[in-house]
Design a protein around this motif. Structure first.
Motif, PDB file in Angstrom:
ATOM      1  N   ALA A 120      -3.613   7.842   2.301  1.00 17.02           N
ATOM      2  CA  ALA A 120      -4.337   7.796   1.022  1.00 17.02           C
ATOM      3  C   ALA A 120      -5.203   9.038   0.858  1.00 17.02           C
ATOM      4  O   ALA A 120      -5.286   9.610  -0.238  1.00 17.02           O
ATOM      5  CB  ALA A 120      -5.187   6.531   0.938  1.00 17.02           C
ATOM      6  N   VAL A 138      -5.484   5.716  -5.638  1.00 19.64           N
ATOM      7  CA  VAL A 138      -5.927   6.065  -4.277  1.00 19.64           C
ATOM      8  C   VAL A 138      -7.305   5.471  -3.994  1.00 19.64           C
ATOM      9  O   VAL A 138      -7.553   4.958  -2.896  1.00 19.64           O
ATOM     10  CB  VAL A 138      -5.924   7.590  -4.076  1.00 19.64           C
ATOM     11  N   LEU A 144       0.863   4.158  -2.901  1.00 22.92           N
ATOM     12  CA  LEU A 144       0.726   5.597  -2.642  1.00 22.92           C
ATOM     13  C   LEU A 144       1.922   6.377  -3.172  1.00 22.92           C
ATOM     14  O   LEU A 144       1.766   7.503  -3.654  1.00 22.92           O
ATOM     15  CB  LEU A 144       0.492   5.858  -1.154  1.00 22.92           C
ATOM     16  N   THR A 187      -3.012  11.902  -0.107  1.00 23.79           N
ATOM     17  CA  THR A 187      -2.625  11.792  -1.514  1.00 23.79           C
ATOM     18  C   THR A 187      -3.785  12.196  -2.417  1.00 23.79           C
ATOM     19  O   THR A 187      -3.576  12.858  -3.442  1.00 23.79           O
ATOM     20  CB  THR A 187      -2.141  10.366  -1.835  1.00 23.79           C
ATOM     21  N   ILE A 194       0.848  -1.202   0.000  1.00 25.07           N
ATOM     22  CA  ILE A 194       0.000   0.000   0.000  1.00 25.07           C
ATOM     23  C   ILE A 194       0.880   1.248   0.000  1.00 25.07           C
ATOM     24  O   ILE A 194       0.602   2.214  -0.714  1.00 25.07           O
ATOM     25  CB  ILE A 194      -0.979  -0.032   1.178  1.00 25.07           C
ATOM     26  N   VAL A 248      -6.825   1.957  -2.967  1.00 21.73           N
ATOM     27  CA  VAL A 248      -6.293   1.853  -1.603  1.00 21.73           C
ATOM     28  C   VAL A 248      -7.397   2.133  -0.589  1.00 21.73           C
ATOM     29  O   VAL A 248      -7.547   1.412   0.401  1.00 21.73           O
ATOM     30  CB  VAL A 248      -5.087   2.802  -1.398  1.00 21.73           C
TER      31      VAL A 248
END
Length: 125
Positions: free
Chosen positions: A50, A37, A18, A53, A14, A40
């Motif tokens: 996340a 994203v 990212l 992001t 993960i 995730v």
């Protein structure tokens, strides 16, 4: 028979996803970053890195209001998240909301290494 998660859905995977999403933002591919994203967040709903992001993917295309809308619930639940505060401050600064940006940067908890980064970032910009 128990199923195991694929390796890319573990913490290290993960984190790598990212990193790729952030790189996509830097390369002018925010839509692709958001796709990563979204995946995730499907596995880890509300996961702060996340969410940050996702906000960043809007920041890089000057969609400041959406970036702030993404960060607001995160900061409500995690007011001491230094990374979220930095992105919030940067978003506000780029949106021309200097006083609010200063407030965001000031709300980074004392002792966080990110606080120094935010101070330097604000001075530079």
């Amino acid at each position: 028979m128990t199923q195991t998660k694929p390796a890319f859905l573990e913490d290290k995977g993960i984190s790598l996803l990212l990193d790729i999403a952030n790189l996509a933002c830097h390369k002018g591919m925010p839509a692709e970053a958001r796709t990563i994203v979204d995946g995730v967040l499907a596995v880890k709903p509300g996961f702060p890195p996340a969410t940050i992001t996702l906000a960043y993917s809007h920041l890089v295309v000057d969609d400041f209001d959406t970036a702030l809308d993404v960060l607001t619930p995160l900061l409500k639940d995690h007011p001491d998240d230094a990374d979220a505060r930095i992105i919030q401050g940067l978003t506000l600064l780029l949106a021309g909301r200097k006083a609010e940006a200063e407030d965001a940067f000031e709300n980074i908890p004392e002792g966080c290494p990110q606080k120094l980064l935010a101070a330097e970032l604000a001075k530079t910009l």
